[in-house]
Structures are given as C-alpha cells and as structure tokens.
Write a protein that holds these residues in place. Structure first.
Motif, short mmCIF file in Angstrom:
data_model
loop_
_atom_site.label_atom_id
_atom_site.label_comp_id
_atom_site.label_asym_id
_atom_site.label_seq_id
_atom_site.Cartn_x
_atom_site.Cartn_y
_atom_site.Cartn_z
N TYR A 106 27.00 18.03 -65.88
CA TYR A 106 25.92 18.21 -64.91
C TYR A 106 24.83 17.20 -65.24
O TYR A 106 24.21 17.27 -66.30
N GLY A 107 24.60 16.25 -64.33
CA GLY A 107 23.55 15.26 -64.56
C GLY A 107 22.31 15.60 -63.77
O GLY A 107 22.17 16.65 -63.18
N SER A 108 21.35 14.67 -63.76
CA SER A 108 20.17 14.81 -62.91
C SER A 108 20.62 14.45 -61.51
O SER A 108 20.43 13.34 -61.03
N GLY A 109 21.23 15.41 -60.83
CA GLY A 109 21.99 15.07 -59.64
C GLY A 109 23.34 14.56 -60.13
O GLY A 109 23.62 14.50 -61.32
N ASP A 110 24.20 14.15 -59.27
CA ASP A 110 25.49 13.61 -59.68
C ASP A 110 25.32 12.22 -60.27
O ASP A 110 24.39 11.49 -59.94
N LEU A 111 26.26 11.85 -61.14
CA LEU A 111 26.27 10.48 -61.65
C LEU A 111 26.84 9.52 -60.62
O LEU A 111 26.75 8.31 -60.79
N LEU A 112 27.43 10.09 -59.56
CA LEU A 112 27.96 9.25 -58.49
C LEU A 112 26.84 8.42 -57.89
O LEU A 112 25.77 8.92 -57.55
N GLY A 113 27.08 7.11 -57.75
CA GLY A 113 26.09 6.23 -57.15
C GLY A 113 25.11 5.64 -58.14
O GLY A 113 24.24 4.85 -57.75
N LEU A 114 25.23 6.01 -59.43
CA LEU A 114 24.33 5.45 -60.44
C LEU A 114 24.55 3.94 -60.53
O LEU A 114 25.67 3.47 -60.72
N GLN A 115 23.48 3.17 -60.41
CA GLN A 115 23.57 1.71 -60.33
C GLN A 115 23.71 1.08 -61.71
O GLN A 115 23.16 1.57 -62.70
N ALA A 116 24.45 -0.03 -61.75
CA ALA A 116 24.60 -0.84 -62.97
C ALA A 116 23.96 -2.20 -62.75
O ALA A 116 23.79 -2.64 -61.60
N ASP A 117 23.59 -2.88 -63.86
CA ASP A 117 23.05 -4.23 -63.68
C ASP A 117 24.20 -5.21 -63.54
O ASP A 117 25.37 -4.85 -63.49
N GLN A 118 23.89 -6.51 -63.50
CA GLN A 118 24.90 -7.53 -63.24
C GLN A 118 25.97 -7.59 -64.34
O GLN A 118 27.09 -8.02 -64.09
N SER A 119 25.63 -7.17 -65.54
CA SER A 119 26.59 -7.18 -66.64
C SER A 119 27.44 -5.92 -66.69
O SER A 119 28.33 -5.80 -67.54
N GLY A 120 27.18 -4.95 -65.78
CA GLY A 120 27.93 -3.69 -65.79
C GLY A 120 27.30 -2.62 -66.65
O GLY A 120 27.91 -1.58 -66.88
N PRO A 160 36.88 11.12 -64.73
CA PRO A 160 36.20 9.91 -65.18
C PRO A 160 35.42 9.23 -64.06
O PRO A 160 35.62 9.50 -62.87
N TYR A 161 34.53 8.32 -64.45
CA TYR A 161 33.78 7.48 -63.52
C TYR A 161 34.22 6.03 -63.74
O TYR A 161 34.50 5.62 -64.86
N ILE A 162 34.27 5.26 -62.65
CA ILE A 162 34.53 3.83 -62.72
C ILE A 162 33.40 3.10 -62.01
O ILE A 162 32.60 3.72 -61.30
N LEU A 163 33.34 1.78 -62.19
CA LEU A 163 32.30 0.97 -61.55
C LEU A 163 32.89 0.30 -60.31
O LEU A 163 33.90 -0.40 -60.39
N SER A 164 32.26 0.53 -59.15
CA SER A 164 32.71 -0.08 -57.90
C SER A 164 31.50 -0.53 -57.11
O SER A 164 30.60 0.28 -56.85
N ASP A 165 31.47 -1.82 -56.75
CA ASP A 165 30.34 -2.39 -56.00
C ASP A 165 29.01 -2.13 -56.71
O ASP A 165 27.99 -1.81 -56.09
N GLY A 166 29.05 -2.20 -58.05
CA GLY A 166 27.83 -2.09 -58.82
C GLY A 166 27.32 -0.68 -59.04
O GLY A 166 26.19 -0.50 -59.51
N ALA A 167 28.12 0.34 -58.71
CA ALA A 167 27.66 1.73 -58.88
C ALA A 167 28.81 2.60 -59.39
O ALA A 167 29.99 2.29 -59.17
N LEU A 168 28.46 3.69 -60.09
CA LEU A 168 29.48 4.61 -60.59
C LEU A 168 30.08 5.42 -59.45
O LEU A 168 29.36 5.88 -58.56
#
Length: 432
Positions: free
Chosen positions: A290-304, A404-412
């Motif tokens: 349980y995150g602060s809201g879902d972790l879905l959509g969490l943004q990553a920087d250019q290095s991932g 699990p979560y993966i990185l797609s289009d810069g977001a989890l």
C-alpha cells in the motif's frame, strides 16, 4: 483511455484499493489487476456492477460513449427499467428524433388546416413507428435467445465429444502401460514425513509380472538432485517385494522398481511420481503493498531512477493445510524487502497497523518502507517488487512476492503478464 484505465481511474477517485474493490464485487485482487492492466475484460455482470458502483454507464467503461454531465444525477450506469411492452427513454428519444427530422423537412409555411393534418399524420406515423420498433426489438430479442440456445447446444455437443475422446485416449494409454509394464501390481504411498530432517518415507511394493527363481527387486527414489536413494525389497508370500523407502523431501520425486534377474540383467519400472511435496510442506503467505496512492504512474527520471513514496506492506498467512500426511510447517520468522530483479534493495521495518488503515486486518503483519527509497530500472524488463522471505522452525525458507512493477514510457506500471510463482530462495539474492 482503455477499459482497464477507466476502471483504475474510478477506483482511485473513490479511494478504493484493488483488494477493497475486489471484495465489493466478489472477485480476487488478481482479477482487478488483470482488468486494470487490460489482460482480461470483466464479464457483463461485473461490468454492470462496476457501472453502478462508479455511477457511470457500461458504455463509458467500454469507451463507446462519453460520460454523462456531473449534474445528471445518479443513474447507476444503467437505463431505467420499463414495464413489459413500453419503450425505454433511449428508444423514445430515438423516435422523437426521427419525428423531429421529418417535420423539419416539410415545406413551410403551411395553413392551419394542413398543419393540423400534418400533426395528425405525424401522430399516426409515430404510433406506427413505435409499433414497428417494438416488434423489431421483440424479434431481435427472440433471435438473440435462439442464437444463445444454439451456442449452448453446440458447446454441450463439443464438451461431450471432448469428454469421450479424452476417455478413449486415457483408456488406450492405460492399456498400453499395462501391456508394457514389468509388474502385475504395485504401490507407492506416503507413509510419514520428518520435516525437521526434511525427509519423507514411502511404503513401496511391486509384484513382478514374470517371476524367476532368484530374482530380486530394488526400489529407488530420485529427487533430481544428488544421488538417488536405493533400498532392497523384501520378498513376501504373495510374490510381492516391499520396502520402506526414506528420501529427502523434494518437489519432483520419482519412485521406481528395478527388477534384477539371477544373471544380473536389470529392468526398471516407474511406479509413481510426486510433485510439489517440498513446497506444500512450507508455510505460505500473501504479500500486498500500500503506497501513498498506487505506485502505478510513478515517474522516473531520464536514467530510470524512481523515488518511492512511503509504503506499507502486509503479510498474511495463507495455509492450505499441506499434503497429508506430510502437513505444513508453521511460520518461525518473516522478513519483507524491496527487490529489483530478485536482488535486495532494502529491508522493510516491522511496524504496528498504521492509524490511517481503517478496518480489521486479521492475522496480518505490517512492514514499513520510509519515503525516499530509490531504485533504478535501466531496462523495460527490470522488475521492482516487494517480497517476503519466510522461514519455518527447521530453517527452511521460501519467498513470496507481490505483483511486480516495470518501467514503461518513463513511469511505473504493471507488466501485461507476471509470474509470482518462484518461491525458491536460490533464485533470490538477499544474502542468505
């Protein structure tokens, strides 16, 4: 936006977790995950339930119509029911639109008399049109029922044929096995287990189909790792050879009998195979984050690189009782960690149930990840997930993970499909 995206959007707007939404609909959290990741589409009854819960139409959930205005009232996503033979508001609206277009095409201006005649004609035409539409809808409903009946009949015929073919195939296989078997009768049953020693004992017996004076029988257990365990069979008065065969507990055990002729000729007969005995004896748990809201959509920087919010993880025992008479061990210890491609990023701290977690969480333990933990996903195949390392009283361990979560289009995001069935600690790096 896809159907899964619309379901996820409305769930978040109502502050529901995937588990809470699943409880309301009578489905598992995994089913909600599959809907929101577009790997499966809800059945029609679930779509209707979702539309009522979210206050939107089924058409909006499927992406075939726009959402209603916010002040349109609570329609629960469905058209109001009508008495038998009456038109729904949508059908009446369609009739009105047809009449409106017809009257707009009439030449103007018209005399009062002609207007009255036209109005009368329109009224009569509207009644005729209503009758035609009602008849058409009734006919379509009959055709739909006939189609469903035909489809069900075809399915029953196909099921019957498949069942008969399967029965014939199994019978042929049994006949071939009996013809090629070296034994007339045999047995291999679990007699007992010693989880502290990680051993299982089988009661084995074999009756050679053709007995030769001086023949001996040796029983062998092969677990796929290390040397197979062998034991000599004791001859009995009924022509059977029997023994107690003790071997290490394994997930892939094969029990065989080796028939040894007086001249040293050896012939091997497979008696039985046992799958998943070791795993079934381990304690099992369910892991959920349980995150602060879902972790879905969490943004990553250019290095991932992603920086996680504060996260709470629950671990709940999920005993299935194990396989008799082996049973299932108790839980002695649990560690929860954040893993990147099954390599430990950091351990989480055990904690009490947070105050903002309302409701009862029977039997669940809570673990806390503070805000600011970072992880770098360099490939779209990298997987970030929470997992629990469970230890039983005998020092044996198993690993159980969340989706699990993966990185797609810069977001989890979640992968299209995921496998969380790898419980072997040898495949996880956490400093065993």
């Amino acid at each position: 936006m896809t159907t899964g995206g619309r379901i996820a959007q409305k769930r978040k707007e109502q502050g529901l977790s995937q588990e809470a939404l699943g409880d309301r609909l009578g489905v598992s959290r995994q089913a909600i995950y599959k809907w929101e990741s577009d790997s499966a589409l809800p059945e029609i009854d679930k779509l209707i339930a979702l539309s009522r819960l979210f206050g939107v139409s089924v058409g909006w959930l499927l992406g075939v119509e726009e959402p209603p205005p916010e002040d349109a009232g609570d329609t629960e996503g469905t058209a109001p029911e009508t008495a038998d033979g009456e038109l729904t508001p949508a059908q009446l609206k369609m009739v009105e639109e047809i009449v409106k277009r017809y009257t707009a095409a009439l030449p103007k201006p018209l005399s009062i008399r002609r207007r009255r005649l036209f109005k009368l004609g329109i009224a009569v035409g509207s009644l005729c049109l209503v009758g035609i539409l009602y008849s058409l809808f009734g006919r379509l409903d009959q055709l739909n029922q006939q189609y469903n009946t035909l489809q069900n009949n075809l399915f029953q015929v196909q099921s019957g044929v498949d069942s008969q073919m399967g029965s014939v195939s199994n019978r042929v296989e049994e006949i071939l096995k009996a013809q090629n078997s070296l034994v007339a009768d045999y047995g291999a049953e679990i007699a007992s287990a010693d989880l502290a020693a990680n051993q299982v004992t089988f009661s084995v017996r074999a009756v050679p189909k053709t007995y030769t004076q001086g023949m001996t029988v040796e029983f062998i257990a092969d677990g796929g790792a290390g040397e197979p365990v062998r034991v000599a069979g004791e001859p009995g008065a009924d022509g059977a050879f029997a023994a107690a065969l003790t071997c290490p507990l394994s997930d892939d055990l094969s029990i065989s009998a080796i028939l040894i002729q007086p001249d040293g000729t050896r012939s091997t007969q497979l008696l039985d195979q046992f799958q998943g005995l070791y795993s079934a004896s381990l304690p099992t748990v369910d892991v959920m984050n349980y995150g602060s809201g879902d972790l879905l959509g969490l943004q990553a920087d250019q290095s991932g690189l992603v920086t996680l919010p504060e996260v709470y993880v629950t671990v709940r025992p999920s005993s299935d009782g194990g396989k008799e008479p082996i049973g299932q061990a108790e839980i002695a210890a649990v560690q929860v960690g954040l893993f990147l491609d099954k390599a430990l990023v950091t351990w989480l701290d055990p904690c009490e149930q947070p105050e903002h977690f309302h409701g009862e969480y029977g039997g669940e333990s809570f673990y806390h990840l503070p805000e600011g933990v970072r992880a770098t996903l360099t490939k779209d195949t990298d997987q970030l997930q929470f997992a629990a390392v469970v230890t039983d009283p005998y020092g044996r361990q198993a690993v159980y993970s969340d989706i699990p979560y993966i990185l797609s289009d810069g977001a989890l995001t979640w992968p299209d499909s995921s496998d969380i069935s790898d419980h072997n600690p040898a495949n996880w790096d956490y400093g065993q």
